[in-house]
Scaffold this motif. Sequence first.
Motif, PDB file in Angstrom:
ATOM      1  N   THR A   1     -10.948  -1.639   0.242  1.00 55.49           N
ATOM      2  CA  THR A   1     -11.707  -0.557  -0.385  1.00 55.49           C
ATOM      3  C   THR A   1     -10.803   0.573  -0.881  1.00 55.49           C
ATOM      4  O   THR A   1     -11.242   1.383  -1.690  1.00 55.49           O
ATOM      5  CB  THR A   1     -12.755   0.038   0.582  1.00 55.49           C
ATOM      6  N   ALA A   2      -9.556   0.614  -0.424  1.00 57.13           N
ATOM      7  CA  ALA A   2      -8.656   1.712  -0.798  1.00 57.13           C
ATOM      8  C   ALA A   2      -7.541   1.300  -1.752  1.00 57.13           C
ATOM      9  O   ALA A   2      -6.880   2.174  -2.325  1.00 57.13           O
ATOM     10  CB  ALA A   2      -8.032   2.316   0.457  1.00 57.13           C
ATOM     11  N   ILE A   3      -7.344   0.024  -1.956  1.00 56.13           N
ATOM     12  CA  ILE A   3      -6.138  -0.443  -2.658  1.00 56.13           C
ATOM     13  C   ILE A   3      -5.975   0.141  -4.059  1.00 56.13           C
ATOM     14  O   ILE A   3      -4.867   0.410  -4.492  1.00 56.13           O
ATOM     15  CB  ILE A   3      -6.067  -1.981  -2.682  1.00 56.13           C
ATOM     16  N   ASN A   4      -7.049   0.376  -4.759  1.00 58.65           N
ATOM     17  CA  ASN A   4      -6.943   0.919  -6.116  1.00 58.65           C
ATOM     18  C   ASN A   4      -7.178   2.421  -6.179  1.00 58.65           C
ATOM     19  O   ASN A   4      -7.381   2.969  -7.257  1.00 58.65           O
ATOM     20  CB  ASN A   4      -7.921   0.190  -7.040  1.00 58.65           C
ATOM     21  N   GLU A   5      -7.145   3.081  -5.027  1.00 62.17           N
ATOM     22  CA  GLU A   5      -7.391   4.519  -4.983  1.00 62.17           C
ATOM     23  C   GLU A   5      -6.297   5.218  -4.163  1.00 62.17           C
ATOM     24  O   GLU A   5      -6.457   5.440  -2.965  1.00 62.17           O
ATOM     25  CB  GLU A   5      -8.766   4.797  -4.381  1.00 62.17           C
ATOM     26  N   PRO A   6      -5.198   5.560  -4.823  1.00 60.58           N
ATOM     27  CA  PRO A   6      -4.090   6.211  -4.106  1.00 60.58           C
ATOM     28  C   PRO A   6      -4.500   7.453  -3.317  1.00 60.58           C
ATOM     29  O   PRO A   6      -3.858   7.775  -2.314  1.00 60.58           O
ATOM     30  CB  PRO A   6      -3.104   6.571  -5.224  1.00 60.58           C
TER      31      PRO A   6
END
Length: 154
Positions: A77-82
């Motif tokens: 859920t976080a991989i594309n949201e630095p």
Amino acid sequence: MKKAFNEDIDEMWVEWALEMIQAGYESDNLYILAGITRPYHQFELQRLTDKVLADLNLDYEDKLLMIRNYIYYIISTAINEPSKYLSTLKDIKDICIALDMEQEYMDFYLLYFAKDDLNESEVQWYWDGADRTNIDRIIEEVFENYLNSNNSKQ
């Protein structure tokens, strides 16, 4: 995840129940959990969450598998949201510590401190070669490697 560590039931469980309902899962016990408000009665909530997990066929007896699945979920859920990298790494760092510095999660532990230091200064000593210009790319690569290596285990 909290069930694997035998922690108290709190508002995170209520939020999780709401997310599960939004994802299409249905169970009378899940709806009850989603509607629980403070004050929380732990004895009743422990029984209710056991029922919800049984209703959804989620086994929490295998603690390591449950932890691995939880980490897979929060990374995915976080991989594309630095902007979520530091909080995701913090969660995994805390798990690493709770598991007596489990080797499988040490990269996340080290990356958490590297990213945290780079938020405050130009230098960090936890991850060789990481600096402010590349730390997010390094984290993304480590996240991708974890997801790829655990994809077949899901």
